[in-house]
Design a protein around this motif. Structure first.
Motif, PDB file in Angstrom:
ATOM      1  N   LEU A 126       0.809  -1.223   0.000  1.00 19.81           N
ATOM      2  CA  LEU A 126       0.000   0.000   0.000  1.00 19.81           C
ATOM      3  C   LEU A 126       0.842   1.273   0.000  1.00 19.81           C
ATOM      4  N   LEU A 127       2.092   1.190   0.380  1.00 22.24           N
ATOM      5  CA  LEU A 127       2.917   2.380   0.594  1.00 22.24           C
ATOM      6  C   LEU A 127       2.915   3.371  -0.579  1.00 22.24           C
ATOM      7  N   PRO A 128       3.005   2.922  -1.831  1.00 21.13           N
ATOM      8  CA  PRO A 128       3.017   3.908  -2.924  1.00 21.13           C
ATOM      9  C   PRO A 128       1.716   4.701  -3.058  1.00 21.13           C
ATOM     10  N   PHE A 129       0.664   4.219  -2.433  1.00 23.53           N
ATOM     11  CA  PHE A 129      -0.644   4.854  -2.569  1.00 23.53           C
ATOM     12  C   PHE A 129      -1.028   5.717  -1.367  1.00 23.53           C
ATOM     13  N   LEU A 130      -0.224   5.679  -0.308  1.00 23.61           N
ATOM     14  CA  LEU A 130      -0.557   6.396   0.925  1.00 23.61           C
ATOM     15  C   LEU A 130       0.026   7.805   0.944  1.00 23.61           C
ATOM     16  N   GLY A 131      -0.704   8.716   1.587  1.00 24.96           N
ATOM     17  CA  GLY A 131      -0.216  10.072   1.775  1.00 24.96           C
ATOM     18  C   GLY A 131       0.928  10.103   2.774  1.00 24.96           C
ATOM     19  N   LYS A 132       1.757  11.137   2.667  1.00 22.23           N
ATOM     20  CA  LYS A 132       2.927  11.247   3.546  1.00 22.23           C
ATOM     21  C   LYS A 132       2.544  11.312   5.020  1.00 22.23           C
ATOM     22  N   ASP A 133       1.453  11.972   5.353  1.00 23.90           N
ATOM     23  CA  ASP A 133       1.033  12.064   6.757  1.00 23.90           C
ATOM     24  C   ASP A 133       0.748  10.680   7.328  1.00 23.90           C
ATOM     25  N   ILE A 134       0.090   9.846   6.562  1.00 19.50           N
ATOM     26  CA  ILE A 134      -0.229   8.492   7.031  1.00 19.50           C
ATOM     27  C   ILE A 134       1.051   7.678   7.176  1.00 19.50           C
ATOM     28  N   VAL A 135       1.949   7.782   6.193  1.00 22.66           N
ATOM     29  CA  VAL A 135       3.216   7.053   6.273  1.00 22.66           C
ATOM     30  C   VAL A 135       4.028   7.545   7.466  1.00 22.66           C
ATOM     31  N   ASP A 136       4.044   8.855   7.673  1.00 24.93           N
ATOM     32  CA  ASP A 136       4.781   9.407   8.823  1.00 24.93           C
ATOM     33  C   ASP A 136       4.231   8.865  10.138  1.00 24.93           C
ATOM     34  N   ASN A 137       2.904   8.822  10.263  1.00 23.47           N
ATOM     35  CA  ASN A 137       2.284   8.287  11.486  1.00 23.47           C
ATOM     36  C   ASN A 137       2.625   6.818  11.677  1.00 23.47           C
ATOM     37  N   LEU A 138       2.646   6.059  10.580  1.00 27.90           N
ATOM     38  CA  LEU A 138       3.030   4.642  10.677  1.00 27.90           C
ATOM     39  C   LEU A 138       4.485   4.505  11.124  1.00 27.90           C
ATOM     40  N   ALA A 139       5.341   5.371  10.603  1.00 28.82           N
ATOM     41  CA  ALA A 139       6.759   5.327  10.986  1.00 28.82           C
ATOM     42  C   ALA A 139       6.922   5.591  12.480  1.00 28.82           C
TER      43      ALA A 139
END
Length: 161
Positions: A126-139
């Motif tokens: 899913l990573l290529p489709f997620l917004g940076k805010d969501i990826v940042d929160n996951l990180a």
């Protein structure tokens, strides 16, 4: 998983069976003939907003057009995602299958309905489709859980904070 080449072949077959050129199909859909060409060559997929139009034009169901059934996709097309997400648990794998058809804000809104804390290991597709805010929160969540070795997977998709 939807296969772009298979969907492209289906669109091509349906178009040809109705003796319609790529240019005519593009005009009917309000898009460029290059978009139709890209679909038929399997290099891109129609936008989710075009699926109902294509299905209606060719007198087929969206499932027939895509070559497989997706209840999640049906709920998005019919704008019933809230009902679907309340009745069914949406998994990252299920979302990853249809993500190429969705707009980024649609993917993000669906991800917000998923309990990502319990499935951090399943989000790589899913990573290529997620917004940076969501990826940042996951990180941040992964770091808090001590999963620092896995943060490298998120790095290309995270902001530069």
């Amino acid at each position: 998983m939807f296969h772009m080449e298979k969907v492209g072949r289906k669109i091509s077959e349906l178009r040809k069976s109705r003796n319609i050129t790529q240019m005519e199909l593009a005009d009917k859909l309000g898009i460029s003939f290059q978009a139709v060409s890209n679909w038929e060559r399997g290099t891109s997929m129609p936008d989710i907003a075009k699926l109902p139009e294509l299905a209606q034009l060719f007198e087929v169901t969206i499932d027939e057009l895509l070559g497989e059934e997706s209840k999640l996709l049906k709920s998005i097309v019919s704008d019933d995602i809230s009902d679907y997400s309340q009745a069914s648990e949406i998994t990252p794998a299920e979302l990853a299958e249809i993500a190429p058809l969705l707009k980024p804000d649609q993917v993000d809104s669906i991800v917000e309905r998923i309990d990502m804390e319990n499935c951090l290991d399943e989000i790589e597709d899913l990573l290529p489709f997620l917004g940076k805010d969501i990826v940042d929160n996951l990180a941040v969540k992964m770091a808090e859980e001590g999963k620092c070795d896995e943060l490298g997977t998120l790095a290309p998709f995270a902001s530069q904070k």
